[in-house]
Design a protein around this motif. Structure first.
Motif, short mmCIF file in Angstrom:
data_model
loop_
_atom_site.label_atom_id
_atom_site.label_comp_id
_atom_site.label_asym_id
_atom_site.label_seq_id
_atom_site.Cartn_x
_atom_site.Cartn_y
_atom_site.Cartn_z
N UNK A 103 40.79 39.31 44.08
CA UNK A 103 41.81 39.61 45.10
C UNK A 103 41.96 41.11 45.32
N UNK A 104 41.93 41.88 44.24
CA UNK A 104 42.08 43.33 44.33
C UNK A 104 40.92 43.94 45.11
N UNK A 108 40.39 45.34 50.02
CA UNK A 108 39.90 46.56 50.69
C UNK A 108 38.75 46.29 51.65
N UNK A 109 38.28 45.05 51.70
CA UNK A 109 37.11 44.73 52.51
C UNK A 109 37.50 44.17 53.87
N UNK A 168 30.03 38.73 44.44
CA UNK A 168 29.85 38.86 45.89
C UNK A 168 30.78 39.94 46.44
N UNK A 169 32.08 39.87 46.13
CA UNK A 169 32.98 40.89 46.67
C UNK A 169 32.68 42.27 46.07
N UNK A 170 32.24 42.30 44.82
CA UNK A 170 31.87 43.58 44.22
C UNK A 170 30.66 44.18 44.92
N UNK A 171 29.72 43.33 45.35
CA UNK A 171 28.55 43.85 46.07
C UNK A 171 28.97 44.46 47.41
N UNK A 172 29.92 43.83 48.07
CA UNK A 172 30.42 44.38 49.33
C UNK A 172 31.16 45.70 49.07
N UNK A 173 31.94 45.76 48.00
CA UNK A 173 32.64 47.00 47.67
C UNK A 173 31.64 48.11 47.37
N UNK A 178 31.93 47.39 52.39
CA UNK A 178 31.40 46.54 53.45
C UNK A 178 30.75 47.28 54.60
N UNK A 179 30.95 48.58 54.69
CA UNK A 179 30.40 49.35 55.81
C UNK A 179 28.87 49.34 55.82
N UNK A 180 28.26 49.21 54.64
CA UNK A 180 26.79 49.21 54.56
C UNK A 180 26.23 47.82 54.30
N UNK A 181 27.06 46.78 54.48
CA UNK A 181 26.56 45.42 54.35
C UNK A 181 25.43 45.18 55.34
#
Length: 190
Positions: A103-104, A108-109, A168-173, A178-181
């Motif tokens: 959740x944390x 931010x994503x 998954x969310x850590x990879x986006x962070x 998420x800007x470089x997803x």
């Protein structure tokens, strides 16, 4: 406390290995494969952490996950039915901490408009690899738990399920929130 004075024992030269209870099983046994894949997940996370210098928050969360994965390996190494002694077991509180971390990080994503391809930054790519290994570990643990003679504690399966979500969310962070997803574009190269 664990003390490892001698690294090789030769006891596995016959193709078996010992569970934490002392019982010997073939190295291809499903329980061995399950906690071996948990260990593989842990190693993949270790590689990802090498690329997270700019994200101390994620690195700290992943450090806790790595410790949890050793707890999970210890849990899986001693089937509950075999040993009534007090053993290290994964707890619901570890699953809850992981949910809090999801959740944390996710807060931010930005929202997703497509599936994410593994890539972007090196850290993100390695976290995606860890996620897929984690999913394999989860499948093996679920299969193990489906066998009547192979009990698995409930938090073990829940933890692996949440861990893949966290990775998954850590990879986006790790992809600059998420800007470089790298987004999947269905049918783009037909």
């Amino acid at each position: 406390m664990v003390v490892l004075n001698r690294i090789y024992t030769r006891t596995g030269d016959d193709g078996t290995t010992a569970l934490g209870s002392g019982e010997r099983r073939p190295k291809y046994d499903l329980r061995i494969a399950a906690y071996g894949t948990v260990d593989e997940t842990n190693a993949a996370i270790g590689i990802a952490r090498l690329h997270l210098a700019a994200r101390a928050d994620l690195d700290a969360m992943l450090g806790k996950v790595q410790n949890d994965l050793f707890d999970l390996g210890a849990d899986l190494a001693v089937p509950e039915r075999q040993d009534k002694a007090e053993r290290l077991r994964l707890l619901a509180s570890q699953v809850e901490r992981l949910e809090h971390d999801i959740d944390t990080v996710n807060a931010a994503l930005g929202p997703l408009t497509s599936f994410v391809l593994p890539g972007g930054t090196a850290a993100a790519a390695h976290l995606h690899l860890a996620r897929t290994i984690c999913r394999r570990a989860e499948r093996l643990v679920v299969e193990l738990a489906s066998r009547p003679d192979e009990p698995v504690g409930g938090p073990a399966i829940k933890y692996l399920n949440r861990l893949s979500d966290f990775l998954f969310v850590a990879s986006r962070a790790a992809n600059d929130d998420g800007a470089r997803d790298v987004l999947w574009e269905p049918g783009k190269h037909r």
